[in-house]
Design a protein around this motif. Structure first.
Motif, mmCIF file in Angstrom:
data_model
loop_
_atom_site.group_PDB
_atom_site.id
_atom_site.type_symbol
_atom_site.label_atom_id
_atom_site.label_comp_id
_atom_site.label_asym_id
_atom_site.label_seq_id
_atom_site.Cartn_x
_atom_site.Cartn_y
_atom_site.Cartn_z
ATOM 1 N N ALA A 1 18.966 62.238 -19.303
ATOM 2 C CA ALA A 1 20.025 63.114 -18.545
ATOM 3 C C ALA A 1 21.370 62.412 -18.428
ATOM 4 O O ALA A 1 22.266 62.912 -17.912
ATOM 5 C CB ALA A 1 19.603 63.771 -17.412
ATOM 6 N N GLY A 2 21.261 60.830 -18.843
ATOM 7 C CA GLY A 2 22.432 60.209 -18.600
ATOM 8 C C GLY A 2 23.096 59.866 -17.051
ATOM 9 O O GLY A 2 23.819 59.113 -16.682
ATOM 10 N N TYR A 3 21.675 59.573 -16.450
ATOM 11 C CA TYR A 3 21.843 59.074 -15.121
ATOM 12 C C TYR A 3 21.973 57.444 -14.917
ATOM 13 O O TYR A 3 22.553 56.901 -14.130
ATOM 14 C CB TYR A 3 20.713 59.368 -13.992
ATOM 15 C CG TYR A 3 20.960 61.015 -13.666
ATOM 16 C CD1 TYR A 3 21.603 61.075 -12.445
ATOM 17 C CD2 TYR A 3 20.349 61.932 -14.287
ATOM 18 C CE1 TYR A 3 21.616 62.537 -11.960
ATOM 19 C CE2 TYR A 3 20.641 63.262 -13.730
ATOM 20 C CZ TYR A 3 21.145 63.323 -12.715
ATOM 21 O OH TYR A 3 21.399 64.839 -11.972
ATOM 22 N N TRP A 4 21.571 56.830 -16.064
ATOM 23 C CA TRP A 4 21.858 55.446 -16.145
ATOM 24 C C TRP A 4 21.703 55.078 -17.599
ATOM 25 O O TRP A 4 20.970 55.766 -18.487
ATOM 26 C CB TRP A 4 20.636 54.665 -15.291
ATOM 27 C CG TRP A 4 19.284 55.162 -15.452
ATOM 28 C CD1 TRP A 4 18.678 55.991 -14.501
ATOM 29 C CD2 TRP A 4 18.251 54.758 -16.415
ATOM 30 N NE1 TRP A 4 17.412 56.180 -14.952
ATOM 31 C CE2 TRP A 4 17.134 55.300 -16.135
ATOM 32 C CE3 TRP A 4 18.073 53.965 -17.367
ATOM 33 C CZ2 TRP A 4 15.767 55.278 -16.783
ATOM 34 C CZ3 TRP A 4 17.171 53.875 -18.329
ATOM 35 C CH2 TRP A 4 16.136 54.516 -17.666
ATOM 36 N N TYR A 5 22.234 53.719 -17.966
ATOM 37 C CA TYR A 5 22.172 53.119 -19.255
ATOM 38 C C TYR A 5 21.704 51.903 -19.522
ATOM 39 O O TYR A 5 22.098 51.091 -18.540
ATOM 40 C CB TYR A 5 23.599 53.534 -20.011
ATOM 41 C CG TYR A 5 24.125 54.701 -20.049
ATOM 42 C CD1 TYR A 5 23.915 55.524 -21.345
ATOM 43 C CD2 TYR A 5 24.555 55.762 -19.166
ATOM 44 C CE1 TYR A 5 24.276 56.989 -21.601
ATOM 45 C CE2 TYR A 5 24.987 56.896 -19.321
ATOM 46 C CZ TYR A 5 24.705 57.315 -20.532
ATOM 47 O OH TYR A 5 25.088 59.040 -20.699
ATOM 48 N N GLY A 6 20.883 51.596 -20.597
ATOM 49 C CA GLY A 6 20.713 50.072 -20.402
ATOM 50 C C GLY A 6 21.601 49.393 -20.912
ATOM 51 O O GLY A 6 22.579 49.872 -21.991
ATOM 52 N N LEU A 7 21.778 48.056 -20.647
ATOM 53 C CA LEU A 7 22.912 47.397 -21.087
ATOM 54 C C LEU A 7 22.613 45.918 -21.823
ATOM 55 O O LEU A 7 23.213 45.452 -22.628
ATOM 56 C CB LEU A 7 23.853 46.998 -19.880
ATOM 57 C CG LEU A 7 24.703 48.291 -19.322
ATOM 58 C CD1 LEU A 7 25.491 47.927 -18.072
ATOM 59 C CD2 LEU A 7 25.384 48.946 -20.417
ATOM 60 N N SER A 8 21.343 45.489 -21.491
ATOM 61 C CA SER A 8 20.544 44.412 -22.115
ATOM 62 C C SER A 8 19.050 44.557 -22.057
ATOM 63 O O SER A 8 18.584 45.338 -21.355
ATOM 64 C CB SER A 8 20.961 43.211 -21.623
ATOM 65 O OG SER A 8 20.363 43.140 -20.116
#
Ligand code: FE
Length: 344
Positions: A120-127
């Motif tokens: 749902a786009g509440y958080w995004y992985g960055l690594s």
């Protein structure tokens, strides 16, 4: 006093209080971050972002739980626009606590594979942080190794060092196994693993690598960036310990290597929402992704970015494709399983 005027009095007192507590309004754009990552692992990237965009970044670094509690108690008065953490389970907890908001961004969707972000786009992985088997080159042949599941076999009795069940990294690994095998089977596995421990769990991931190098045990489960840190360490003893171990990528014919993420979400009450989204897009972009790989031996989330020299030396691997959100959902079950298995 009527309920309404009571409410009004309360409201005006609250407004006065929040204007006193609110951060000063600065000229120009800014974005405020609560970060559970070590400052030297994120600060250079943020400086780069400021240089490129002119947006001032204010960084507050703290422990994961403390930052989440702070966001909850500050509520709508929080100065934070972005929460940065180093585990999907923590991001899921923040989402469940209601301190994040959903963000839609084409750039984020294009740069980050679906299994590394909240649906749902509440958080995004960055690594991406992989947790493979690390073994003593002297005493274990790679041909003897195969899967996480196999680590419960009696042949490994007294040969395994693993950190405690308090570690969210181990909780997430067990959650991953539950997602594939269910709770009951995973509990049987955990009991077998615990029976193979060389000694009760102690220390962090680096200490497990050192224990393997020192001959206290033959293999362990660790996040690769700890080994990367030791490989590239100034300290001769760390470097030497790292030289005695090797990485084995388990479950290559089955479910893939357990991976987790560091990531970020925009807070529910962000005052600088646009700058916050821009920052996330920057962190998922080419230069920041390369930095994660080169400096911290983490894997880029963005598949277009090649891994660093250190990472390349360990070879390619197939990662588990279960959505990392699942690791958060199954965290409580994982803690239960480890507890029942006697994993200290
Ligand atoms: Fe870590």
């Amino acid at each position: 006093m009527s309920t309404v005027s009571n409410y009004r009095a309360l409201l005006s007192a609250f407004c006065l209080l929040s204007s006193l507590l609110a951060p000063p309004v600065l000229a120009g754009e800014e974005v405020n971050i609560y970060s559970a990552r070590k400052e030297d692992l994120i600060k250079p990237l943020l400086d780069d972002f400021s240089k490129q965009t002119g947006v001032t970044v204010n960084l507050v670094t703290g422990k994961e739980e403390a930052l989440l509690q702070r966001l909850q108690s500050e509520g709508a008065n929080t100065p934070a626009d972005v929460l940065l953490t180093s585990d999907a389970g923590r991001l899921a907890a923040a989402q469940q606590a209601g301190v994040l908001q959903a963000v839609k961004s084409e750039a984020l969707a294009a740069r980050i594979p679906a299994s590394y972000r909240d649906p749902a786009g509440y958080w995004y992985g960055l690594s991406v942080r992989a947790r493979p088997i690390v073994y003593a080159k002297e005493r274990v042949k790679p041909a003897e190794l195969s899967t996480y599941e196999d680590l419960a076999a009696p042949k490994w009795k007294g040969k395994i060092c693993v950190r405690s069940s308090d570690s969210v990294y181990n909780q997430s690994l067990v959650a991953g196994l539950i997602s594939h095998h269910g709770e009951a089977k995973t509990e049987t596995w955990a009991k077998g693993l615990v029976a193979n421990f060389a000694h009760p769990p102690k220390g962090g991931d680096r200490d497990q690598i050192k224990a393997v190098a020192a001959g206290e045990c033959d293999l362990t489960l660790v996040n690769t960036y700890y080994l990367g840190g030791m490989v590239n360490a100034q300290d001769a003893a760390e470097k030497q310990a790292a030289a005695q171990v090797a990485v084995f990528w388990p479950n290559q014919k089955t479910t893939g290597v357990h991976v987790n993420i560091s990531g970020a979400g925009v807070t529910a009450h962000a005052r600088h929402r646009d700058s916050a989204v821009r920052l996330l897009e920057f962190l998922a972009g080419d230069s920041a992704q390369r930095w994660y790989a080169d400096v911290n031996a983490e894997y880029p989330v963005n598949p277009a970015i090649p891994p660093s020299v250190t990472l390349k030396a360990w070879g390619e691997f197939k990662a588990d494709t279960v959505n990392v959100a699942k690791l958060g959902e199954l965290n409580a079950a994982a803690v239960r399983v480890m507890d029942r298995a006697g994993w200290k």
